[in-house]
Every structure is written in structure tokens, then in C-alpha cells.
Design an enzyme around this catalytic site. Sequence first.
Site, mmCIF file in Angstrom:
data_model
loop_
_atom_site.group_PDB
_atom_site.id
_atom_site.type_symbol
_atom_site.label_atom_id
_atom_site.label_comp_id
_atom_site.label_asym_id
_atom_site.label_seq_id
_atom_site.Cartn_x
_atom_site.Cartn_y
_atom_site.Cartn_z
ATOM 1 N N HIS A 75 -0.596 -0.066 -10.020
ATOM 2 C CA HIS A 75 -1.262 -1.056 -9.171
ATOM 3 C C HIS A 75 -1.692 -2.275 -9.991
ATOM 4 O O HIS A 75 -2.874 -2.599 -10.090
ATOM 5 C CB HIS A 75 -2.460 -0.439 -8.460
ATOM 6 C CG HIS A 75 -2.764 -1.124 -7.152
ATOM 7 N ND1 HIS A 75 -3.246 -0.452 -6.057
ATOM 8 C CD2 HIS A 75 -2.652 -2.418 -6.764
ATOM 9 C CE1 HIS A 75 -3.423 -1.306 -5.051
ATOM 10 N NE2 HIS A 75 -3.069 -2.515 -5.471
ATOM 11 N N GLU A 128 -3.592 7.140 -4.663
ATOM 12 C CA GLU A 128 -4.064 6.550 -5.935
ATOM 13 C C GLU A 128 -5.463 7.056 -6.297
ATOM 14 O O GLU A 128 -6.305 7.198 -5.418
ATOM 15 C CB GLU A 128 -4.105 5.021 -5.811
ATOM 16 C CG GLU A 128 -2.752 4.382 -5.685
ATOM 17 C CD GLU A 128 -2.850 2.859 -5.598
ATOM 18 O OE1 GLU A 128 -3.910 2.279 -5.934
ATOM 19 O OE2 GLU A 128 -1.861 2.237 -5.204
ATOM 20 N N ARG A 172 0.845 -1.183 0.000
ATOM 21 C CA ARG A 172 0.000 0.000 0.000
ATOM 22 C C ARG A 172 0.883 1.235 0.000
ATOM 23 O O ARG A 172 1.883 1.302 0.715
ATOM 24 C CB ARG A 172 -0.938 0.034 1.221
ATOM 25 C CG ARG A 172 -2.110 -0.933 1.151
ATOM 26 C CD ARG A 172 -3.099 -0.543 0.069
ATOM 27 N NE ARG A 172 -4.297 -1.375 0.039
ATOM 28 C CZ ARG A 172 -4.448 -2.456 -0.694
ATOM 29 N NH1 ARG A 172 -3.448 -2.884 -1.454
ATOM 30 N NH2 ARG A 172 -5.577 -3.142 -0.679
#
Length: 336
Positions: A291, A273, A244
Site C-alpha cells: 500500500h 491489510e 482497495r
Amino acid sequence: MPKPTVLLIGGLTHTNKEWEAFSSKYNLKEFRKGTRDEFLQNCKNGDYDDVVALYRSNTSVSETGPFNQELISALPKSIKYICHNGAGYDNIDVDAVTTRGLQVSSTPIAVDDATADIGIFLLLGALRQAWPHLAAIKAGGWKGKAPLGHDPKGKVIGILGMGGIGRAFAHRARAFGAKIVYHNRTRLSPDLEEDATYLSFDELLAQSDVLSLNLALNPKTRHIISAPEFAKMKDGVVIVNTARGALIKETDLVAALESGKVSAVGLDVFEDEPTVESGLAQNPRAFIVPHLGTSTIETQRDMELLVLNNLENAVDKGSLLTPISEQKGKFNNGGP
């Protein structure tokens, strides 16, 4: 006896047939598309008052937003289980769901290999300073301007978070002749640890040539890597993050990258993000992807199936197969 009712939030890509097959023993309800306000209104109207368990797909955040205190308090009393699609579940308020008595599952194991694969891809891209060369050849040129890269052989690769993904990453890194060191909340058993060396957090920072982040994001781990931690690292350290983005304070990472303290980064995740910090997006020593950790057909199908298996086990047997770590042992739940 009426059939138990289950609810799907968000869409399915690979297991629609399996979901529909549940209609033989469950009453199926769906909220595939909509807004958070619409979902909350449905709860208020009593549309889900008979729902026992819900499937929260990996696209559901765009429909309902985070499962925070507001949303959790609006859920009907009938709901006992939240089956979440994703290894990470930082958009679920764990304290709130636990206090409410709601049991939550995630999708470990199913994501381990694909996430470790992208981690190795980022490791090699960062070590080899590949970004300027890729940009140059795509633009019609040849090699870009970049320093010579490094081999992974002989490097000390530090893994922060030696769970399933961390161990899968370590397994792959060993093939390159790297030395594996790690830090975990608790030391692994010898059979899981293999030849890896357990270190304290500060020792891990000081000894790693490459630091790979493979741990969950929660209030305790948010910004676990920031300026004070960078100061303890080797000059020229390489950072890899497939977990993360908010595990790292990105403004401090940019500063460390610009100063040369960090020689290169390989990142699949970002603090805000889908926004990427400009200091990362524009730095040629940042090897970055959007991602993609679990973005394979095989892995996403496995994830969806694991959520369905959790839901089925919860309704039929009263337990989750892969409960989140914070709840293990609290609800007589097993799981790996």
C-alpha cells in the site's frame, strides 16, 4: 464572539505549522493518541460539545477505529463536518453520517498522480514477470526462473473506474502505446474521455489484456471481481489494483492466478491489510507492494493541506471543497 472549535483526530506529519496557525481564528482541540474507548468517553464527557468540524487524519483509524454507527451516534450535535484524509473512505459509514446530517470530504485530486505512478510501476512489474528476478538478485543470485514477459505496447488496458486516478493512469499508459478502454457508472464527457473507448462492464472484462481497478470500495463494489468475472476475462489477463483490496475476492484471485487464467497481478492493496493472502505472497507471478500508492512526501503534504482547506472552508463558508461523491448536491455542496 467565541472562536469556532475544531478537532484533530490522529497525527499530522507535514502540516503541523499550518494547523497551529489556525489557532488565530479557531479553538483547537486534539486527540492525536488514544484508544477508541477513550475517544468515546471524551464524547460522553462532553469534551467535544463545541466542536463544529473535525480533521480525521490518515492515521486516525488506529486511534478511533472506523466511523461506524456506534461512533457517529456518540459524536456531539455541534459537529457538522468531517474532513477525512484519504481518497478512499470505506471506513466511514456513509449512510450513517448522511442520515445524521454530517458532511464529509475526502482528498481526491491530491492523490491522483502518485497512485497512477504506482499503478504503472505495478503494470510493468507484472507484465515483465519481474518478481522472481528481483528476489534472485537480492538473494545474491542473478536471474530467477520466470517466463518471458510482455510489452505494454499494443495491449488493451481496461480501466474500471475512470475517475481522477483512472484518467491519470490512462494518460501514463498511453505513452507506452496501449489502447485504453474503460467502464464507469456514467460515460465521461468527450474532453475527459479523450481517445478511450467506453464499454459495458462485461465488454470490459472480455476485451482487456490488462484490467486496472480504480474505483471506490462500498457495499456495491465489494468483490466486484470474483470467480464469475474472472471466467469472462481473456486467458492470461493481468490484474492491477491500486484502489482497495476488497474490490477483488482474494481467494478467487489466487485460484485464477494458480490456474493461469490470470497470468500475473500487480497489487498495492489487499483484502485484509496488513495481512497478505499466502497464495499471493508466495506466488512468483504476483508483483506486490505494501500500500505505497500515496507514500511520497509531496503527495502526503498535498493531502494534509487539502483536508485543512476543506476544514477552513467548512467553518468559514459553510461548504466543503471536495465532498464525497455520495453527498454531492445533498447539502448544497459544490466540489469537483
